[in-house]
Design an enzyme around this catalytic site. Sequence first.
Site, mmCIF file in Angstrom:
data_model
loop_
_atom_site.group_PDB
_atom_site.id
_atom_site.type_symbol
_atom_site.label_atom_id
_atom_site.label_comp_id
_atom_site.label_asym_id
_atom_site.label_seq_id
_atom_site.Cartn_x
_atom_site.Cartn_y
_atom_site.Cartn_z
ATOM 1 N N ASP A 36 13.747 -59.219 -1.617
ATOM 2 C CA ASP A 36 12.372 -58.790 -1.906
ATOM 3 C C ASP A 36 11.481 -59.521 -0.912
ATOM 4 O OD1 ASP A 36 9.981 -58.015 -2.929
ATOM 5 O OD2 ASP A 36 10.134 -59.221 -4.768
ATOM 6 N N HIS A 118 9.130 -51.371 18.871
ATOM 7 C CA HIS A 118 8.353 -51.624 20.083
ATOM 8 C C HIS A 118 7.101 -52.414 19.733
ATOM 9 C CE1 HIS A 118 4.942 -48.632 20.075
ATOM 10 N NE2 HIS A 118 5.771 -47.840 19.424
ATOM 11 N N GLU A 164 7.227 -49.035 25.401
ATOM 12 C CA GLU A 164 7.704 -47.809 24.721
ATOM 13 C C GLU A 164 6.754 -46.670 25.009
ATOM 14 O OE1 GLU A 164 8.020 -44.813 21.428
ATOM 15 O OE2 GLU A 164 6.293 -45.925 22.118
ATOM 16 N N GLU A 165 5.465 -47.008 25.011
ATOM 17 C CA GLU A 165 4.449 -45.952 25.158
ATOM 18 C C GLU A 165 4.436 -45.345 26.557
ATOM 19 O OE1 GLU A 165 3.169 -44.752 22.653
ATOM 20 O OE2 GLU A 165 2.805 -46.264 21.111
ATOM 21 N N HIS A 282 -2.645 -43.408 18.132
ATOM 22 C CA HIS A 282 -2.984 -43.583 19.554
ATOM 23 C C HIS A 282 -4.489 -43.607 19.801
ATOM 24 C CE1 HIS A 282 1.189 -42.526 21.456
ATOM 25 N NE2 HIS A 282 1.209 -43.533 20.609
ATOM 26 N N ASP A 301 10.828 -53.899 2.518
ATOM 27 C CA ASP A 301 11.995 -54.136 1.662
ATOM 28 C C ASP A 301 13.181 -53.279 2.087
ATOM 29 O OD1 ASP A 301 10.820 -56.113 0.191
ATOM 30 O OD2 ASP A 301 10.244 -54.820 -1.483
HETATM 31 N N1 PHE Z 1 7.375 -43.191 19.478
HETATM 32 C C1 PHE Z 1 6.131 -42.594 19.040
HETATM 33 C C2 PHE Z 1 4.964 -43.473 19.561
HETATM 34 O O1 PHE Z 1 5.081 -44.646 19.663
HETATM 35 C C3 PHE Z 1 6.041 -42.460 17.570
HETATM 36 C C4 PHE Z 1 7.173 -41.741 16.937
HETATM 37 C C5 PHE Z 1 8.140 -42.423 16.268
HETATM 38 C C6 PHE Z 1 7.253 -40.379 16.992
HETATM 39 C C7 PHE Z 1 9.194 -41.769 15.658
HETATM 40 C C8 PHE Z 1 8.289 -39.691 16.388
HETATM 41 C C9 PHE Z 1 9.261 -40.384 15.721
HETATM 42 O O2 PHE Z 1 3.939 -42.992 19.862
HETATM 43 ZN ZN ZN Z 2 2.785 -44.590 20.161
HETATM 44 ZN ZN ZN Z 3 5.298 -46.106 18.429
#
Ligand code: PHE
Ligand code: ZN
Ligand code: ZN
Length: 478
Positions: A36, A118, A164-165, A282, A301
């Site tokens: 938990d 990310h 990631e973006e 975003h 969790d």
């Molecule tokens: N990866 C996308 C982002 O960071 C978000 C996302 C996650 C979209 C999982 C679809 C599935 O903007």
């Molecule tokens: Zn994103």
């Molecule tokens: Zn994301």
Amino acid sequence: MRSLRTTALSAVAATAVTASMLAGTGSPAVAAPSPDLSTTNVTAHLQQLQSIATANGGNRATGRPGYKASLDWVKAKLDAAGYTTQVQTFSTSSGTSYNLVADWPGGDPEHVVMTGAHLDSVSSGPGINDNGTGSAAVLEAALAWASSGNTSRNHLRFAWWGAEEQGLLGSNHYMRNLPTADKDRIDLYMNYDMVGSPNPGYFVYDDNAVGNFARDAMTAYYTSKGIPWEYIDVQGRSDHASFRTYGIATTGMYSGGETTKTTAQAQKWGGTAGRAFDPCYHRSCDTISNVDTTALGRNLDMIGHMVWLYADKDFGTTTPPTTPPTGSNLLANPGFESGATSWTGTSGPITSNSGRPARTGTWKAWLGGNGSTSSENIAQAVTIPATATAASLSYWIRTDTAESGSTAYDTLRVQVVSGGTATTLKTFSNVGTNATYTQFSHSLLAYKGKTVTVRFLMNEDSSLQTSFVLDDTAVTTS
Ligand code: PHE
Ligand code: ZN
Ligand code: ZN
């Protein structure tokens, strides 16, 4: 057996150890240990990420100081908790970025269970739901594991990805540079990207290349808590993509972004129908107020459950094969419906522009059509399993041109790049265009056991356009 477990459980107020868990094998039992974890702690982590953004121009984006400050802060917490941390530096067109990888000492090094999120935001805002929530929840799970005193059967690794973006760059960089033997040691990768959306849904990734065991454990967990869930085919839209492409089992959870919650979804999950799961996706308003704490706490969790469960899962004595099942598509985002995600190359070709129709969906890769001197390409890396007996690249293409005559002025070359050498499998040109989508296929068997890049390379001369429009690509093996 594993007497430390008892200490562990009291430290995190877990449910009782069950016989099925001690057996270590078999189907993922819902009654397995479920720590938990603390919503208060995870909220404090999020507040810290918000403060970092606020102090750094309102974002935590790649190439901006708020990203590095986020990374330094997470790293310090992990170091203090006893993790072995590594910072991996790589460059992007938006500036230098970093991955943070944290290993908990111990466990069988031949069996690695990874959890990642990310850490970067987009430049337009602080990125608290996307992906402060995933970053903070994975951090809290990692810290709780450290303080639990647990020992694990498998080796636990946590990762916070950069860029990631910009197109999954950090996780791709990690996998591209990880030696094959180390890749093969990873039995499971779990990804958490947006887990506290303000109008939440509970979407479980359903785009596995191999094995659904972790997906099924996650849905079983939600069901046991009375939380309705849905599958989502994420189409490689997050950092599990490079693990999935390699053939590692993956799962993940997403609480929803820019798409609208339906009436049926609002009935089962609450919240507002006709409104986006995350209206601030975003945007600059993705702040600390843009989080549903109930969803975040539940997902924290869930993440704890998954870490605890797979820390002790018996993956057997041999490294499981990471060969994707026959027929699965090894390309991520093969129909371009997630935009440029998972593809590299020049920016622009992957589009939903209605000037040329997609074959399926709305997105396609439209190379050329400029009528001026230009070179464009799209590319994606793929690993052909060493055990493949057949491997092929297929795609659908339509072409049209303003050129005439029999000279090839404008070309599209379909290439495989292996060890720095490009081999052209097929050349299309302005000669013999065909505006009806037609499928082509080429063998890739010569590349078995190798990671190669599939590339579509277009060159147009100074006048008279030729359009090469691609859709529904695939690399399949058997
Ligand atoms: N990866 C996308 C982002 O960071 C978000 C996302 C996650 C979209 C999982 C679809 C599935 O903007
Ligand atoms: Zn994103
Ligand atoms: Zn994301």
